[in-house]
Design a protein around this motif. Structure first.
Motif, PDB file in Angstrom:
ATOM      1  N   LEU A   1      17.829  41.839   0.090  1.00  0.00           N
ATOM      2  CA  LEU A   1      18.866  42.818  -0.251  1.00  0.00           C
ATOM      3  C   LEU A   1      18.333  44.243  -0.161  1.00  0.00           C
ATOM      4  O   LEU A   1      19.001  45.140   0.357  1.00  0.00           O
ATOM      5  N   LEU A   2      17.120  44.448  -0.666  1.00  0.00           N
ATOM      6  CA  LEU A   2      16.525  45.787  -0.651  1.00  0.00           C
ATOM      7  C   LEU A   2      16.328  46.285   0.772  1.00  0.00           C
ATOM      8  O   LEU A   2      16.664  47.441   1.092  1.00  0.00           O
ATOM      9  N   SER A   3      15.799  45.445   1.644  1.00  0.00           N
ATOM     10  CA  SER A   3      15.568  45.864   3.036  1.00  0.00           C
ATOM     11  C   SER A   3      16.895  46.150   3.735  1.00  0.00           C
ATOM     12  O   SER A   3      16.994  47.080   4.548  1.00  0.00           O
ATOM     13  N   TYR A   4      17.913  45.379   3.408  1.00  0.00           N
ATOM     14  CA  TYR A   4      19.240  45.596   3.994  1.00  0.00           C
ATOM     15  C   TYR A   4      19.821  46.935   3.534  1.00  0.00           C
ATOM     16  O   TYR A   4      20.301  47.734   4.357  1.00  0.00           O
ATOM     17  N   HIS A   5      19.769  47.194   2.239  1.00  0.00           N
ATOM     18  CA  HIS A   5      20.331  48.445   1.711  1.00  0.00           C
ATOM     19  C   HIS A   5      19.577  49.663   2.237  1.00  0.00           C
ATOM     20  O   HIS A   5      20.186  50.690   2.562  1.00  0.00           O
ATOM     21  N   ARG A   6      18.272  49.558   2.334  1.00  0.00           N
ATOM     22  CA  ARG A   6      17.488  50.695   2.820  1.00  0.00           C
ATOM     23  C   ARG A   6      17.691  50.902   4.324  1.00  0.00           C
ATOM     24  O   ARG A   6      17.650  52.029   4.799  1.00  0.00           O
ATOM     25  N   TRP A   7      17.916  49.826   5.053  1.00  0.00           N
ATOM     26  CA  TRP A   7      18.167  49.963   6.491  1.00  0.00           C
ATOM     27  C   TRP A   7      19.452  50.742   6.736  1.00  0.00           C
ATOM     28  O   TRP A   7      19.538  51.568   7.649  1.00  0.00           O
ATOM     29  N   TYR A   8      20.462  50.481   5.901  1.00  0.00           N
ATOM     30  CA  TYR A   8      21.763  51.122   6.073  1.00  0.00           C
ATOM     31  C   TYR A   8      22.004  52.264   5.072  1.00  0.00           C
ATOM     32  O   TYR A   8      23.137  52.731   4.932  1.00  0.00           O
ATOM     33  N   ASP A   9      20.928  52.720   4.399  1.00  0.00           N
ATOM     34  CA  ASP A   9      21.011  53.848   3.465  1.00  0.00           C
ATOM     35  C   ASP A   9      22.085  53.633   2.394  1.00  0.00           C
ATOM     36  O   ASP A   9      22.865  54.544   2.071  1.00  0.00           O
ATOM     37  N   MET A  10      22.100  52.454   1.822  1.00  0.00           N
ATOM     38  CA  MET A  10      23.067  52.121   0.768  1.00  0.00           C
ATOM     39  C   MET A  10      22.380  52.232  -0.595  1.00  0.00           C
ATOM     40  O   MET A  10      22.091  51.239  -1.265  1.00  0.00           O
ATOM     41  N   ASP A  11      22.101  53.466  -1.018  1.00  0.00           N
ATOM     42  CA  ASP A  11      21.353  53.691  -2.249  1.00  0.00           C
ATOM     43  C   ASP A  11      22.113  53.258  -3.497  1.00  0.00           C
ATOM     44  O   ASP A  11      21.507  53.058  -4.556  1.00  0.00           O
ATOM     45  N   THR A  12      23.434  53.147  -3.386  1.00  0.00           N
ATOM     46  CA  THR A  12      24.226  52.794  -4.568  1.00  0.00           C
ATOM     47  C   THR A  12      23.980  51.358  -5.029  1.00  0.00           C
ATOM     48  O   THR A  12      24.449  50.966  -6.101  1.00  0.00           O
ATOM     49  N   HIS A  13      23.259  50.581  -4.226  1.00  0.00           N
ATOM     50  CA  HIS A  13      22.970  49.195  -4.615  1.00  0.00           C
ATOM     51  C   HIS A  13      21.480  48.975  -4.875  1.00  0.00           C
ATOM     52  O   HIS A  13      21.007  47.838  -4.882  1.00  0.00           O
ATOM     53  N   VAL A  14      20.755  50.062  -5.127  1.00  0.00           N
ATOM     54  CA  VAL A  14      19.323  49.965  -5.402  1.00  0.00           C
ATOM     55  C   VAL A  14      19.021  50.674  -6.717  1.00  0.00           C
ATOM     56  O   VAL A  14      19.434  51.824  -6.923  1.00  0.00           O
ATOM     57  N   ASP A  15      18.307  49.974  -7.620  1.00  0.00           N
ATOM     58  CA  ASP A  15      17.811  50.555  -8.878  1.00  0.00           C
ATOM     59  C   ASP A  15      18.910  51.231  -9.695  1.00  0.00           C
ATOM     60  O   ASP A  15      18.729  52.342 -10.203  1.00  0.00           O
ATOM     61  N   GLN A  16      20.025  50.572  -9.837  1.00  0.00           N
ATOM     62  CA  GLN A  16      21.131  51.141 -10.615  1.00  0.00           C
ATOM     63  C   GLN A  16      20.964  50.820 -12.097  1.00  0.00           C
ATOM     64  O   GLN A  16      20.553  49.719 -12.470  1.00  0.00           O
ATOM     65  N   ASP A  17      21.323  51.779 -12.955  1.00  0.00           N
ATOM     66  CA  ASP A  17      21.241  51.600 -14.398  1.00  0.00           C
ATOM     67  C   ASP A  17      22.519  50.958 -14.923  1.00  0.00           C
ATOM     68  O   ASP A  17      23.574  50.986 -14.278  1.00  0.00           O
ATOM     69  N   ASP A  18      22.411  50.398 -16.108  1.00  0.00           N
ATOM     70  CA  ASP A  18      23.566  49.841 -16.826  1.00  0.00           C
ATOM     71  C   ASP A  18      24.342  48.837 -15.976  1.00  0.00           C
ATOM     72  O   ASP A  18      25.573  48.822 -15.981  1.00  0.00           O
ATOM     73  N   LEU A  19      23.614  47.996 -15.254  1.00  0.00           N
ATOM     74  CA  LEU A  19      24.290  47.044 -14.380  1.00  0.00           C
ATOM     75  C   LEU A  19      25.125  46.037 -15.167  1.00  0.00           C
ATOM     76  O   LEU A  19      26.196  45.632 -14.726  1.00  0.00           O
ATOM     77  N   ALA A  20      24.605  45.621 -16.313  1.00  0.00           N
ATOM     78  CA  ALA A  20      25.344  44.627 -17.101  1.00  0.00           C
ATOM     79  C   ALA A  20      26.724  45.152 -17.475  1.00  0.00           C
ATOM     80  O   ALA A  20      27.739  44.456 -17.345  1.00  0.00           O
ATOM     81  N   GLU A  21      26.793  46.417 -17.926  1.00  0.00           N
ATOM     82  CA  GLU A  21      28.081  46.997 -18.296  1.00  0.00           C
ATOM     83  C   GLU A  21      28.939  47.247 -17.062  1.00  0.00           C
ATOM     84  O   GLU A  21      30.152  47.051 -17.073  1.00  0.00           O
ATOM     85  N   ARG A  22      28.308  47.676 -15.978  1.00  0.00           N
ATOM     86  CA  ARG A  22      29.064  47.971 -14.753  1.00  0.00           C
ATOM     87  C   ARG A  22      29.724  46.704 -14.198  1.00  0.00           C
ATOM     88  O   ARG A  22      30.882  46.728 -13.780  1.00  0.00           O
ATOM     89  N   LEU A  23      28.995  45.598 -14.233  1.00  0.00           N
ATOM     90  CA  LEU A  23      29.550  44.363 -13.694  1.00  0.00           C
ATOM     91  C   LEU A  23      30.666  43.800 -14.566  1.00  0.00           C
ATOM     92  O   LEU A  23      31.557  43.136 -14.068  1.00  0.00           O
ATOM     93  N   LYS A  24      30.605  44.090 -15.840  1.00  0.00           N
ATOM     94  CA  LYS A  24      31.717  43.676 -16.716  1.00  0.00           C
ATOM     95  C   LYS A  24      33.009  44.329 -16.270  1.00  0.00           C
ATOM     96  O   LYS A  24      34.068  43.703 -16.231  1.00  0.00           O
ATOM     97  N   SER A  25      32.930  45.619 -15.898  1.00  0.00           N
ATOM     98  CA  SER A  25      34.117  46.327 -15.451  1.00  0.00           C
ATOM     99  C   SER A  25      34.557  45.853 -14.073  1.00  0.00           C
ATOM    100  O   SER A  25      35.756  45.774 -13.779  1.00  0.00           O
TER     101      SER A  25
END
Length: 500
Positions: A474-498
């Motif tokens: 996943l990391l190599s895929y996101h970095r290849w396509y510059d998808m920073d919003t899916h790397v090292d995000q905070d508060d993931l547990a709360e975000r996924l609840k929403s």
């Protein structure tokens, strides 16, 4: 008003540029070094993310499966490396289902813990008597252990939800923080001994149960980090299983499913090559040099996944011309020797005088210098064989031992009254965990080079490697396509609840 119009025009122009930009093409070639569970599951997940057109090459200098291997004795094969899978290991369960394999339930052995003179703990065939015995000797420590392990595993299992929604992490520290905040991250910085004493476990329970369990699973005591300690203690949970035909079959099936090309050879060096195209773009490729039975070879790759320990005793890859240099880690791995014997156990060695009913089928040993094995277990072949074909009227059965060194004939003579078949395998099994805090190697070794085995310094297990392999994919895929919003995000547990 004029300024507002100018800003609007600028925004529209920027949007037009973004919309008219062609999406980046997927990588042409990806190299994976190592065909164990980490490398083969990485190939599987990379194929899922990057699609059918990318070429994936897997380099393996030994046999597919790595530390998942078997030993042959008297025509049957027995697990020598990673041998049990926890019922909560969701990636391994999915692999078995998706790859057309069969799960094999493992029988519950009767455990005895031997201190060199006597059994300090011994299970019986009666479930109720086992409960009474545990409470009598250790109070509520077994229940407390179950709750402690369950709490840690529950937090770690959040990784499956994060990965289901394609989130990844660029370091082990950021992953562990996302799983449970500072409290969970502290498991890497606290020894198992400290954590268990703080939680209220008795020293007798730590000496009699926890330390022997650590010895069989990791060849070490309770000075490891508390996360790897919890992973080790989870092997006491019921419902452990394995793969019919051998756990290593998962690796070969993952290669088939990923449509990766297996190259039987040893990678000798990796070097970065930067090219400027006619359009002025910079193209970054990695030159991989390798050695096979047919001679030396080389090829160029967009992404490299290192899925073998970067330890000089295991792999000798030279990273040439990198600035700053890519570190190869000198931390040692512990040698384990697996010995499988078809024989009759010598019950008197364990203090059982003749005539003797030797009830235990699995023996853990305490931390005692005179012990030359960490465990002895009665086992079955990886493929079902009728019991009548494995034993005889003389009481011969199949036993597996883990030890730091090859067992001598004299040592085998102490453990067995007689035996006929013997098989042994020596391997560097897992990291030597130092006193916490543990410094974890990086996941990102360079712009396009990723290290699956970084996670082993938190804990080493089949499922742990598969988790790391998916994170790297996943990391190599996101970095290849510059998808920073899916790397090292905070508060993931709360975000996924929403999101749910």
């Amino acid at each position: 008003m004029q300024q507002i119009l100018l800003i609007a025009v600028a925004i529209l122009s920027s949007l037009q540029v973004i919309l008219t930009q062609e999406p980046r093409s997927p990588p042409s070639k990806i190299a994976i070094v190592g065909a164990g569970i980490g490398g083969t599951s990485a190939a599987y997940f990379l194929r899922q993310k990057f699609g059918k057109d990318v070429r994936i090459d897997i380099f393996e200098k030994g046999v597919v499966g790595g530390r998942l291997s078997t030993v042959e004795v008297d025509g049957n094969h027995y697990e020598a490396g990673g041998s049990i899978i926890h019922p909560l290991n969701l990636h391994m369960k999915a692999f078995v289902k998706d790859l057309g394999l069969t799960a094999l339930s493992l029988p519950k052995n009767q455990l005895g813990v031997y201190n060199g003179d006597e059994f300090v703990f011994q299970e019986s065939e009666c479930f109720l008597m086992n409960i009474i015995n545990k409470v009598w000797k250790y109070g509520m420590n077994f229940l407390r252990l179950s709750m402690w392990v369950e709490d840690i595993l529950e937090k770690f299992m959040r990784i499956y939800q994060y990965q289901r929604f394609d989130y990844s992490f660029s370091s082990m520290e950021s992953m562990f923080h996302a799983l449970g905040g500072k409290d969970f991250s502290s498991k890497l910085n606290t020894t198992l001994s400290e954590a268990m004493q703080n939680y209220g476990f008795s020293q007798k329970f730590i000496d009699d149960i926890v330390t022997p369990t650590m010895r069989i699973n990791y060849g070490q005591g309770v000075e490891v980090n508390s996360f790897v300690g919890a992973v080790s203690m989870s092997c006491l949970d019921p419902g452990q299983w394995a793969v019919e035909g051998g756990n290593k079959l998962v690796c070969s099936r993952l290669i088939d499913a990923s449509e990766a090309q297996l190259i039987q050879g040893s990678v000798t060096s990796v070097q970065e090559n930067v090219h400027i195209t006619k359009s002025g773009d910079t193209v970054r490729l990695y030159e991989v040099r390798y050695q096979t039975s047919n001679g030396a070879g080389q090829d160029f790759y967009d992404i490299i996944i290192i899925a073998t320990p970067l330890n000089k005793a295991i792999s000798k890859i030279e990273f040439q011309g990198f600035n700053p240099p890519i570190e190869t880690f000198s931390k040692p791995y512990i040698q384990v020797v697996t010995t499988v014997v078809h024989g009759k156990i010598n019950a008197s060695f364990f203090g059982c005088s003749k005539p003797c009913h030797f009830g235990v089928s699995e023996i853990f040993t305490t931390d005692n210098p005179k012990h030359f094995v960490s465990s002895i277990s009665r086992i079955s072949p990886v493929t079902f064989v009728p019991e009548s074909h494995l034993s005889n009227s003389s009481g011969y059965e199949i036993w597996r031992m883990f030890s730091p060194e090859l067992l001598t004939d004299d040592q085998l003579g102490l453990l067995f009254e007689s035996y006929e078949g013997v098989g042994a395998k020596k391997w560097l099994a897992y990291p030597q965990y130092t006193n916490a805090p543990e410094k974890l190697p990086p996941i990102m070794l360079h712009h396009g080079i990723y290290y699956v085995n970084s996670i082993e310094w938190a804990a080493s297990a089949m499922e742990i490697c598969a988790v790391s392999a998916k994170n790297v994919a996943l990391l190599s895929y996101h970095r290849w396509y510059d998808m920073d919003t899916h790397v090292d995000q905070d508060d993931l547990a709360e975000r996924l609840k929403s999101e749910l």
